[in-house]
Design an enzyme around this catalytic site. Structure first.
Site: not given
Length: 261
Positions: A111, A151
């Site tokens: 992330d 991400k």
């Protein structure tokens, strides 16, 4: 207050360290990423919301390791190992390999996001750079058949990065979890079925059929990787690879073809 802002309140009420915990929950629901007993690596793990979700899903028999440049406060309710360091440094990668163990990771999740400059093209390029670092780590740590989620900001380099991810996995999906903010350009690439095959679809190789499979197909080996071929034991022939799975593949005989791999 918008529905998206509710995730912040829910995280406080339910004890998660960040609203981003719900992104991993939704990615898991969408793509079946986490299972009891899994070994999970979380890159860019601070403050620990994804670590909490991963630890809940893998249970006591699983292993969860988080890495971040920032210090991650201990998670009292979960047995999670954390490493403070930079993934571009060999020292950090060494500690991470030790924590994961020889069996490898079932999931590598990232992330990570760059420090925002407000210049969209630059922020996009930096996010792709971080995503490529995460892919390098996945290539180093994932066990055959493992999964990868990362991400990245939308932009001109996204398609090329997705193509690079596709080379190592059975399939790749682009997912926008509901917990992402409306104004955010982030998406997540979810790649399933890490493949360590020495051949790719379309490769032509010369093989010798060494065994007969349960369905009557011949079995050949390329650097220890199993290929099923419609041929008889003892035959040596050129074949074209038609399908590649994490642990085995399929190929068809090609008359008079020159090997390409």
């Amino acid at each position: 207050m918008s529905g998206k802002d509710d995730y912040y309140n829910r995280s406080k009420q339910q004890g998660y360290r960040a609203r981003s915990a719900y992104k991993l929950k939704q990615l898991d629901e969408e793509a079946d990423l986490l299972a009891p007993g899994d070994t999970v690596v979380d890159l860019g793990a601070a403050p620990g919301g994804w670590l909490q979700v991963a630890a809940e899903e893998v249970g006591e028999g699983g292993t969860v390791v988080g890495v971040d440049l920032q210090r991650i406060e201990a998670l009292d309710d979960h047995d999670v190992e954390t490493i403070r360091g930079d993934m571009t440094e060999e020292r950090t990668r060494h500690y991470l390999r030790e924590a994961v163990g020889e069996r490898g990771a079932d999931v590598v999740a990232s992330d990570m996001a760059p420090n925002m400059t407000g210049e969209y093209s630059l922020d996009h390029a930096r996010s792709v750079h971080l995503a490529r670092q995460a892919l390098d780590t996945a290539d180093e740590l994932l066990a055959t058949g493992g999964d990868f989620v990362v991400k990245v900001f939308q932009g001109e380099d996204l398609d090329a990065f997705r193509d690079d991810v596709s080379e190592s996995f059975q399939y790749v999906r682009t997912v926008s979890p509901p917990a992402s903010r409306d104004a955010s350009s982030e998406v997540y690439l979810v790649a399933k079925g890490y493949t360590t095959s020495p051949v790719a679809e379309g490769d032509r190789v010369e093989v010798t059929i060494e065994e007969e499979g349960d369905e009557g197909d011949g079995i050949a080996y390329v650097d220890g990787y199993t290929l099923f071929v419609d041929a008889d034991v003892g035959e040596t022939l050129a074949v074209e690879v038609t399908d590649v799975k994490p642990r085995f593949g399929f190929a068809e005989p090609v008359d008079g073809a020159e090997p390409s791999a």
